[in-house]
Design a protein around this motif. Structure first.
Motif, PDB file in Angstrom:
ATOM      1  N   LEU A  80       0.857  -1.178   0.000  1.00  0.00           N
ATOM      2  CA  LEU A  80       0.000   0.000   0.000  1.00  0.00           C
ATOM      3  C   LEU A  80       0.901   1.238   0.000  1.00  0.00           C
ATOM      4  CD1 LEU A  80      -2.653  -0.957   2.735  1.00  0.00           C
ATOM      5  CD2 LEU A  80      -2.707  -1.441   0.285  1.00  0.00           C
ATOM      6  N   VAL A  81       0.410   2.323  -0.565  1.00  0.00           N
ATOM      7  CA  VAL A  81       1.208   3.547  -0.647  1.00  0.00           C
ATOM      8  C   VAL A  81       0.405   4.706  -0.074  1.00  0.00           C
ATOM      9  CG1 VAL A  81       2.443   5.137  -2.172  1.00  0.00           C
ATOM     10  CG2 VAL A  81       2.371   2.689  -2.720  1.00  0.00           C
ATOM     11  N   TYR A  82       1.023   5.466   0.821  1.00  0.00           N
ATOM     12  CA  TYR A  82       0.361   6.676   1.332  1.00  0.00           C
ATOM     13  C   TYR A  82       1.119   7.911   0.846  1.00  0.00           C
ATOM     14  CZ  TYR A  82       3.957   6.994   5.028  1.00  0.00           C
ATOM     15  OH  TYR A  82       5.143   7.105   5.727  1.00  0.00           O
ATOM     16  N   GLY A  83       0.350   8.984   0.625  1.00  0.00           N
ATOM     17  CA  GLY A  83       0.930  10.213   0.098  1.00  0.00           C
ATOM     18  C   GLY A  83       0.702  10.393  -1.388  1.00  0.00           C
ATOM     19  N   LEU A  84      -0.142   9.529  -1.990  1.00  0.00           N
ATOM     20  CA  LEU A  84      -0.435   9.639  -3.417  1.00  0.00           C
ATOM     21  C   LEU A  84      -1.367  10.818  -3.701  1.00  0.00           C
ATOM     22  CD1 LEU A  84      -1.070   5.865  -4.257  1.00  0.00           C
ATOM     23  CD2 LEU A  84       0.904   7.245  -4.969  1.00  0.00           C
ATOM     24  N   PRO A  85      -1.393  11.292  -4.944  1.00  0.00           N
ATOM     25  CA  PRO A  85      -2.302  12.385  -5.295  1.00  0.00           C
ATOM     26  C   PRO A  85      -3.752  12.033  -4.971  1.00  0.00           C
ATOM     27  CG  PRO A  85      -0.768  11.961  -7.084  1.00  0.00           C
ATOM     28  CD  PRO A  85      -0.578  10.856  -6.091  1.00  0.00           C
ATOM     29  N   LEU A  86      -4.485  12.987  -4.468  1.00  0.00           N
ATOM     30  CA  LEU A  86      -5.917  12.910  -4.166  1.00  0.00           C
ATOM     31  C   LEU A  86      -6.243  12.040  -2.941  1.00  0.00           C
ATOM     32  CD1 LEU A  86      -7.435  12.557  -7.769  1.00  0.00           C
ATOM     33  CD2 LEU A  86      -6.921  14.634  -6.492  1.00  0.00           C
ATOM     34  N   GLN A  87      -5.251  11.520  -2.260  1.00  0.00           N
ATOM     35  CA  GLN A  87      -5.543  10.742  -1.058  1.00  0.00           C
ATOM     36  C   GLN A  87      -6.016  11.646   0.070  1.00  0.00           C
ATOM     37  OE1 GLN A  87      -2.039   8.376  -0.191  1.00  0.00           O
ATOM     38  NE2 GLN A  87      -2.973   6.502  -0.970  1.00  0.00           N
ATOM     39  N   THR A  88      -7.047  11.165   0.777  1.00  0.00           N
ATOM     40  CA  THR A  88      -7.557  11.820   1.974  1.00  0.00           C
ATOM     41  C   THR A  88      -7.615  10.780   3.082  1.00  0.00           C
ATOM     42  OG1 THR A  88      -9.858  11.286   1.457  1.00  0.00           O
ATOM     43  CG2 THR A  88      -8.979  13.378   0.571  1.00  0.00           C
ATOM     44  N   LEU A  89      -7.856  11.220   4.287  1.00  0.00           N
ATOM     45  CA  LEU A  89      -7.973  10.279   5.393  1.00  0.00           C
ATOM     46  C   LEU A  89      -9.107   9.291   5.148  1.00  0.00           C
ATOM     47  CD1 LEU A  89      -7.373  12.596   8.480  1.00  0.00           C
ATOM     48  CD2 LEU A  89      -5.974  10.640   7.795  1.00  0.00           C
ATOM     49  N   GLU A  90     -10.218   9.776   4.635  1.00  0.00           N
ATOM     50  CA  GLU A  90     -11.369   8.908   4.382  1.00  0.00           C
ATOM     51  C   GLU A  90     -11.037   7.860   3.320  1.00  0.00           C
ATOM     52  OE1 GLU A  90     -16.125   9.251   3.164  1.00  0.00           O
ATOM     53  OE2 GLU A  90     -14.828  11.012   3.091  1.00  0.00           O
ATOM     54  N   ARG A  91     -10.403   8.298   2.235  1.00  0.00           N
ATOM     55  CA  ARG A  91     -10.048   7.355   1.168  1.00  0.00           C
ATOM     56  C   ARG A  91      -8.981   6.364   1.638  1.00  0.00           C
ATOM     57  NH1 ARG A  91      -9.879  11.323  -4.216  1.00  0.00           N
ATOM     58  NH2 ARG A  91     -12.123  11.199  -4.663  1.00  0.00           N
ATOM     59  N   MET A  92      -8.015   6.858   2.431  1.00  0.00           N
ATOM     60  CA  MET A  92      -6.963   5.984   2.935  1.00  0.00           C
ATOM     61  C   MET A  92      -7.546   4.909   3.845  1.00  0.00           C
ATOM     62  SD  MET A  92      -3.447   5.902   2.770  1.00  0.00           S
ATOM     63  CE  MET A  92      -3.770   4.253   2.140  1.00  0.00           C
ATOM     64  N   GLU A  93      -8.494   5.296   4.682  1.00  0.00           N
ATOM     65  CA  GLU A  93      -9.108   4.328   5.586  1.00  0.00           C
ATOM     66  C   GLU A  93      -9.849   3.247   4.804  1.00  0.00           C
ATOM     67  OE1 GLU A  93     -11.860   4.048   9.621  1.00  0.00           O
ATOM     68  OE2 GLU A  93     -11.601   5.967   8.616  1.00  0.00           O
ATOM     69  N   LYS A  94     -10.519   3.645   3.732  1.00  0.00           N
ATOM     70  CA  LYS A  94     -11.241   2.663   2.918  1.00  0.00           C
ATOM     71  C   LYS A  94     -10.257   1.681   2.264  1.00  0.00           C
ATOM     72  CE  LYS A  94     -14.766   0.890   0.571  1.00  0.00           C
ATOM     73  NZ  LYS A  94     -14.110  -0.044  -0.354  1.00  0.00           N
ATOM     74  N   THR A  95      -9.159   2.193   1.740  1.00  0.00           N
ATOM     75  CA  THR A  95      -8.145   1.315   1.142  1.00  0.00           C
ATOM     76  C   THR A  95      -7.601   0.338   2.171  1.00  0.00           C
ATOM     77  OG1 THR A  95      -7.457   2.816  -0.622  1.00  0.00           O
ATOM     78  CG2 THR A  95      -5.797   1.281   0.187  1.00  0.00           C
ATOM     79  N   ILE A  96      -7.286   0.833   3.357  1.00  0.00           N
ATOM     80  CA  ILE A  96      -6.727  -0.031   4.403  1.00  0.00           C
ATOM     81  C   ILE A  96      -7.737  -1.093   4.819  1.00  0.00           C
ATOM     82  CG2 ILE A  96      -5.916  -0.077   6.795  1.00  0.00           C
ATOM     83  CD1 ILE A  96      -4.649   2.694   6.213  1.00  0.00           C
ATOM     84  N   GLN A  97      -8.991  -0.705   4.958  1.00  0.00           N
ATOM     85  CA  GLN A  97     -10.024  -1.685   5.325  1.00  0.00           C
ATOM     86  C   GLN A  97     -10.189  -2.736   4.234  1.00  0.00           C
ATOM     87  OE1 GLN A  97     -11.190  -2.068   8.177  1.00  0.00           O
ATOM     88  NE2 GLN A  97     -10.924  -0.110   9.221  1.00  0.00           N
ATOM     89  N   ASP A  98     -10.073  -2.302   2.974  1.00  0.00           N
ATOM     90  CA  ASP A  98     -10.141  -3.265   1.868  1.00  0.00           C
ATOM     91  C   ASP A  98      -8.997  -4.268   1.974  1.00  0.00           C
ATOM     92  OD1 ASP A  98     -12.400  -2.105   0.799  1.00  0.00           O
ATOM     93  OD2 ASP A  98     -11.310  -0.918  -0.701  1.00  0.00           O
ATOM     94  N   ALA A  99      -7.815  -3.787   2.353  1.00  0.00           N
ATOM     95  CA  ALA A  99      -6.663  -4.687   2.511  1.00  0.00           C
ATOM     96  C   ALA A  99      -6.847  -5.607   3.706  1.00  0.00           C
ATOM     97  CB  ALA A  99      -5.384  -3.872   2.653  1.00  0.00           C
ATOM     98  N   LEU A 100      -7.347  -5.064   4.809  1.00  0.00           N
ATOM     99  CA  LEU A 100      -7.516  -5.854   6.028  1.00  0.00           C
ATOM    100  C   LEU A 100      -8.550  -6.961   5.844  1.00  0.00           C
ATOM    101  CD1 LEU A 100      -7.365  -3.037   8.738  1.00  0.00           C
ATOM    102  CD2 LEU A 100      -5.620  -4.777   8.270  1.00  0.00           C
ATOM    103  N   GLU A 101      -9.543  -6.731   4.999  1.00  0.00           N
ATOM    104  CA  GLU A 101     -10.530  -7.779   4.725  1.00  0.00           C
ATOM    105  C   GLU A 101      -9.885  -8.992   4.068  1.00  0.00           C
ATOM    106  OE1 GLU A 101     -13.876  -6.335   2.548  1.00  0.00           O
ATOM    107  OE2 GLU A 101     -14.464  -4.870   4.088  1.00  0.00           O
TER     108      GLU A 101
END
Length: 450
Positions: A211-232
């Motif tokens: 996973l990569v953090y700091g990408l263009p257009l990333q927000t806390l809300e979007r980052m949390e969704k990505t992380i939850q998708d990975a954790l599933e």
């Protein structure tokens, strides 16, 4: 442990990732090939029978250009390029193999890129059948590769598994469609889920998601969704990389509108969110962007004090020789480093002439070897012991920095050595910098620590 924003801001400075010391920026071109060969042979003879060697193969081709990527890659719309590259890899291996007086014991192999799964399963098999035919594959080898969820097939996974590859890493990066569009990596989440499912059905021991953090257009809300998708998916390991915005070395990153990148304080919050969610869900913080479940071999190896770090990142093997094959690959023979030509054209020209492809490198002094040991100890084990012969130099250069790190409660130390605190684990790169005699005063060359 929660980390204050003030500390994160203070230490969010350009600093190496320390996959080597000295870092590549200190290396010199026009490497003496004969001297490199002599050190390589010496190191092979020292370590092959004792612990075996490691191989890294760089397969540079990609079907599409990911605009966040800083890797050495070659975009190709045709797979005809595979044949010429395979022949070059095989010839390069043969040149190295001729230097060795006995069969290499291949303890560890990693395939990176580019996109290794750009190559067909059969062509990957050809590469390794050639390498294995005059080598020894030991019991319980550590073989891994990087797979792209969009083009990794069941056949890729099964073919490599049958060759001894039991660990795989998939680049998930971010699951948000808008972010995928801006980084030119459209990758449906169902593709990630599918390849992980196949890997587990086949029997892979460990699956990693990048996973990569700091990408263009990333927000806390979007980052949390990505992380939850990975954790599933519940991978065994997660690499939570900081996006390294280095357009001066990776020109494709100039395609971004820098206004879309998270600001420094926003990026720090993305990191904090990720670490919080990973640890709350049972992952242990290995350090330098890596998290793993307690059942994963990486955690066990770390707890036993046997974790190692090289150009492949953290590894659970400590072989004394890493041999790099392919364009831009790096070899580590302990006494020195060597990097292959960075362009396909120059790489092919060197190999076809019957010479090694190395063009750049560095031979370590005794002082370099001491500083490298301290840096590796800190990065891998969270502690190190100082050698008496180094004290004069350490007092002059490192100890003033350690005093500042101690004030911020990152370390406990005295003239015998240091131990990293739980807080200091967040700042491993900064602590390692205290022993880096080569990159003082440099800034723009490196990505930021957070």
């Amino acid at each position: 442990m929660e980390v204050s924003l003030d500390l994160l801001k203070k230490y969010d400075v350009p600093v190496p990732r320390y996959t080597s010391y000295p870092t590549v920026m200190s290396w010199e071109e026009n490497l003496d090939q004969e001297k490199w060969k002599s050190f390589l042979i010496k190191r092979f003879n020292e370590c092959n029978e004792k612990e075996g060697i490691s191989l890294y193969l760089h397969l540079p081709f990609c079907e599409k250009l990911c605009t966040f990527c800083g890797c050495n890659r070659k975009i190709s719309n045709t797979h005809d390029v595979e044949e010429e590259y395979i022949l070059a890899l095989q010839k390069e291996w043969d040149i190295y193999r001729a230097l060795f007086s006995q069969k290499p014991i291949l303890r560890e192999i990693h395939i990176g890129g580019g996109t290794p799964t750009f190559f067909s399963p059969n062509n990957l098999k050809r590469i390794f059948e050639h390498i294995f035919k005059d080598s020894i594959v030991p019991q319980n080898p550590e073989y891994s590769f990087e797979g792209h969820p969009n083009n990794t097939t069941y056949e890729h996974l099964k073919t490599l598994f049958d060759l001894g590859f039991h660990r795989v890493s998939f680049g998930m990066q971010d699951s948000n469609p808008a972010i995928q569009t801006v980084i030119n990596r459209i990758q449906p989440q169902e593709n990630v889920i599918q390849v992980v499912k196949w890997a587990r059905e086949i029997g892979y021991e460990s699956v990693n998601l990048d996973l990569v953090y700091g990408l263009p257009l990333q927000t806390l809300e979007r980052m949390e969704k990505t992380i939850q998708d990975a954790l599933e998916i519940k991978p065994d390991r997660i690499a939570f990389y900081s996006y390294a915005h280095v357009p001066w070395t990776s020109k494709v990153q100039r395609l971004f509108d820098e206004n879309d990148l998270p600001k420094a304080n926003e990026k720090i919050l993305l990191y904090q969110l990720g670490r919080k969610l990973f640890t709350e869900n049972g992952y242990e913080d290995i350090g330098m962007d890596h998290f793993a479940l307690p059942t994963d071999l990486m955690v066990k190896t770390r707890n036993e004090g046997k974790l190692h770090r090289n150009f492949m990142g953290y590894t659970v093997q400590q072989t004394g020789l890493l041999l790099g094959l392919g364009v831009s690959s790096i070899s580590d023979a302990f006494y020195g480093f060597a990097q292959n030509e960075k362009t396909i054209h120059d790489y092919y020209a060197r190999i076809q002439s019957g010479h090694l492809a190395v063009f750049k490198g560095y031979f370590l002094s005794e002082t370099d070897q001491s500083m490298r040991k301290y840096i590796l100890d800190i990065a891998c084990n969270g502690k190190t012991e100082f050698q008496e012969k180094d004290l004069e130099l350490l007092k002059k250069f490192s100890f003033p920095i350690l005093k500042e790190l101690e004030k911020d409660q990152f370390i406990n130390w005295n003239e015998k050595g240091l131990q990293i605190t739980a807080l200091g684990l967040h700042f491993l790169r900064n602590i390692c910098r205290a022993f880096d005699l080569k990159t003082v005063g440099t800034t723009k060359t490196f990505s930021r620590a957070i």
